[in-house]
Design a protein around this motif. Structure first.
Motif, PDB file in Angstrom:
ATOM      1  N   THR A  57       6.216  -7.304   8.480  1.00 10.72           N
ATOM      2  CA  THR A  57       7.191  -6.719   9.397  1.00 10.72           C
ATOM      3  C   THR A  57       6.812  -7.106  10.817  1.00 10.72           C
ATOM      4  OG1 THR A  57       8.343  -4.687  10.050  1.00 10.72           O
ATOM      5  CG2 THR A  57       5.950  -4.495   9.723  1.00 10.72           C
TER       6      THR A  57
ATOM      7  N   PHE B 120      12.755   5.298  -5.473  1.00  9.96           N
ATOM      8  CA  PHE B 120      13.204   5.685  -6.813  1.00  9.96           C
ATOM      9  C   PHE B 120      12.949   7.165  -7.102  1.00  9.96           C
ATOM     10  CE2 PHE B 120      12.711   1.133  -6.828  1.00  9.96           C
ATOM     11  CZ  PHE B 120      13.993   0.770  -7.204  1.00  9.96           C
TER      12      PHE B 120
ATOM     13  N   ASN C 214       9.328   7.404  -2.132  1.00 10.88           N
ATOM     14  CA  ASN C 214       9.602   6.281  -3.023  1.00 10.88           C
ATOM     15  C   ASN C 214      11.122   6.169  -3.159  1.00 10.88           C
ATOM     16  OD1 ASN C 214       9.918   4.522  -5.234  1.00 10.88           O
ATOM     17  ND2 ASN C 214       8.007   5.238  -6.154  1.00 10.88           N
TER      18      ASN C 214
ATOM     19  N   ASN D 290       0.246   2.235   4.823  1.00 11.71           N
ATOM     20  CA  ASN D 290       1.196   1.782   5.856  1.00 11.71           C
ATOM     21  C   ASN D 290       1.550   2.928   6.801  1.00 11.71           C
ATOM     22  OD1 ASN D 290       1.386  -0.725   4.744  1.00 11.71           O
ATOM     23  ND2 ASN D 290       3.393  -0.434   3.819  1.00 11.71           N
TER      24      ASN D 290
ATOM     25  N   SER E 283       3.971   3.504   0.814  1.00  9.10           N
ATOM     26  CA  SER E 283       2.532   3.311   0.984  1.00  9.10           C
ATOM     27  C   SER E 283       1.923   4.249   2.021  1.00  9.10           C
ATOM     28  CB  SER E 283       2.294   1.845   1.400  1.00  9.10           C
ATOM     29  OG  SER E 283       1.057   1.717   2.033  1.00  9.10           O
TER      30      SER E 283
ATOM     31  N   ARG F 102      15.645  -2.537   5.346  1.00 10.55           N
ATOM     32  CA  ARG F 102      15.649  -3.989   5.438  1.00 10.55           C
ATOM     33  C   ARG F 102      14.446  -4.619   4.743  1.00 10.55           C
ATOM     34  NH1 ARG F 102      15.320  -5.477  10.896  1.00 10.55           N
ATOM     35  NH2 ARG F 102      16.369  -7.409  10.379  1.00 10.55           N
TER      36      ARG F 102
ATOM     37  N   ALA G 243      11.530   2.155   3.930  1.00  7.89           N
ATOM     38  CA  ALA G 243      10.622   1.018   3.739  1.00  7.89           C
ATOM     39  C   ALA G 243      10.171   0.453   5.091  1.00  7.89           C
ATOM     40  CB  ALA G 243      11.284  -0.066   2.887  1.00  7.89           C
TER      41      ALA G 243
HETATM   42  C1  LIG Z   1       8.541  -6.388   3.591  1.00  2.00           C
HETATM   43  S1  LIG Z   1       8.301  -4.722   4.077  1.00  2.00           S
HETATM   44  C2  LIG Z   1       9.737  -4.464   5.083  1.00  2.00           C
HETATM   45  C3  LIG Z   1       9.407  -3.739   6.352  1.00  2.00           C
HETATM   46  C4  LIG Z   1      10.567  -3.536   7.329  1.00  2.00           C
HETATM   47  N1  LIG Z   1      11.654  -2.802   6.736  1.00  2.00           N
HETATM   48  C5  LIG Z   1      11.068  -4.855   7.856  1.00  2.00           C
HETATM   49  O1  LIG Z   1      12.157  -5.307   7.484  1.00  2.00           O
HETATM   50  O2  LIG Z   1      10.381  -5.468   8.683  1.00  2.00           O
HETATM   51  C6  LIG Z   1       8.691  -3.880   2.568  1.00  2.00           C
HETATM   52  C7  LIG Z   1       8.229  -2.427   2.534  1.00  2.00           C
HETATM   53  O3  LIG Z   1       8.825  -1.791   1.403  1.00  2.00           O
HETATM   54  C8  LIG Z   1       7.929  -0.821   0.912  1.00  2.00           C
HETATM   55  N2  LIG Z   1       8.312  -0.504  -0.478  1.00  2.00           N
HETATM   56  C9  LIG Z   1       8.233  -1.304  -1.575  1.00  2.00           C
HETATM   57  N3  LIG Z   1       8.674  -0.659  -2.662  1.00  2.00           N
HETATM   58  C10 LIG Z   1       9.053   0.582  -2.244  1.00  2.00           C
HETATM   59  C11 LIG Z   1       9.584   1.714  -2.913  1.00  2.00           C
HETATM   60  N4  LIG Z   1       9.832   1.715  -4.240  1.00  2.00           N
HETATM   61  N5  LIG Z   1       9.844   2.826  -2.182  1.00  2.00           N
HETATM   62  C12 LIG Z   1       9.616   2.848  -0.844  1.00  2.00           C
HETATM   63  N6  LIG Z   1       9.103   1.810  -0.159  1.00  2.00           N
HETATM   64  C13 LIG Z   1       8.820   0.682  -0.853  1.00  2.00           C
HETATM   65  C14 LIG Z   1       6.560  -1.483   1.062  1.00  2.00           C
HETATM   66  O4  LIG Z   1       5.517  -0.529   1.092  1.00  2.00           O
HETATM   67  C15 LIG Z   1       6.719  -2.248   2.376  1.00  2.00           C
HETATM   68  O5  LIG Z   1       6.216  -1.503   3.455  1.00  2.00           O
END
Ligand SMILES: C[S@@+](CC[C@H](N)C(=O)[O-])C[C@H]1O[C@@H](n2cnc3c(N)ncnc32)[C@H](O)[C@@H]1O
Length: 275
Positions: free
Chosen positions: A76, A201, A199, A149, A146, A216, A112
């Motif tokens: 990110t 889900f 989460n 995070n 997380s 995003r 997220a």
């Molecule tokens: C690639 S980062 C995106 C961060 C930010 N939204 C951006 O676009 O810059 C993906 C994030 O999704 C979170 N994530 C993945 N699976 C998830 C879930 N089932 N529930 C909530 N968060 C989740 C991860 O912990 C991670 O911090």
């Protein structure tokens, strides 16, 4: 440290059950390198040792959580992709000001959110460009799966590399204070964002009904039915005239006909079709 086929399969199941993410077989090397890093961090002797602790200590243990979290991609940066933030400032907030003027309140949900750069980017925009919001009540709720995070996000402390990505010298000077070699976001901006664990889900989402959703660069990790499940949940809580921002490679098209794309400033957001 080599990863055995049965170890990969064990991780694949664990990740699917806890995050919804489907690890394809070409991710073996990635899994191996992430587990190896965790083995060193925890002072263990091998991946086998790590996974035996996971099995013995069970799903509620710290080590189990750390293995799950080590599999998440956290990439990110501030004002990622620029244009969604431009549209947020030029189109979305002016619309909110006009339509919520009676109640003077609205909610933003940033799902997220990883280590916090995304919700803090939104907070800086509101703080810098909309002084009239001082008399409003609004919330920016930012969630992630997380805990690691979220801990970093709450601390609001970033390395020189992290502040060099997307932030700009003006924002750095205005909103950050140098702490050792790192930079910490000031209390004013920090206090604008509420972080909590969620989460995507979970059956129940403990967040206030959002007028604006930033979700995003996370749908990309899920299969079509899981994406649909999440979009369905968003639909059930989002304001009927709300705004949904997804990552630049993500869409509702072909997944949920109740959303329609709105193209503006070389980006796109999604709104619910009027019934
Ligand atoms: C690639 S980062 C995106 C961060 C930010 N939204 C951006 O676009 O810059 C993906 C994030 O999704 C979170 N994530 C993945 N699976 C998830 C879930 N089932 N529930 C909530 N968060 C989740 C991860 O912990 C991670 O911090």
């Amino acid at each position: 440290m080599p990863l055995l086929k049965e170890e990969f399969d064990f991780i694949k199941d664990l990740v699917r059950q806890n995050t919804g993410i489907e690890l394809e077989s070409d991710k073996e090397y990635l899994v191996e390198s992430r587990l190896t890093a965790l083995v060193y961090k925890e002072g263990l002797s091998s991946i086998e040792h790590l996974l035996s602790r996971v099995k013995i200590e069970g799903t509620q243990s710290q080590i189990y959580r750390k293995v799950v979290e080590s599999m998440l991609t956290t990439e990110t940066y501030f004002f990622r992709d620029d244009n969604p933030f431009l549209v947020f400032r030029k189109n979305v907030i002016p619309y909110i000001l006009e339509t919520r003027g009676m109640l003077k309140s609205f909610n933003i949900w940033c799902g997220a959110c990883s280590t916090g750069q995304e919700p803090y980017s939104l907070a800086m925009i509101l703080n810098d460009h909309f002084p009239e919001l001082n008399s409003w009540r609004y919330r920016i709720v930012a969630t992630d799966l997380s805990l690691e995070n979220l801990e970093k996000a709450r601390a609001g402390r970033y390395s020189p590399l992290q502040v060099s990505r997307g932030l700009g010298a003006d924002n750095l000077a205005k909103h950050f204070e140098q702490k050792g070699s790192d930079w910490e976001i000031n209390d004013n901006i920090k206090s604008m964002v509420e972080f909590s664990q969620m989460n995507l889900f979970d059956a129940y989402w403990n967040i206030p009904g959002p007028d604006i959703v930033f979700l995003r660069n996370v749908l990309i990790y899920f299969d079509a039915s899981k994406k649909q499940e999440i979009l369905h949940h968003i639909k059930s809580i989002m304001a009927p005239d709300g705004f949904l921002f997804l990552g630049s490679c993500e869409t509702t098209i072909g997944l949920d006909p109740d959303f329609e794309p709105v193209y503006v400033e070389n980006t796109v957001y999604f709104r619910l079709k009027k019934t």
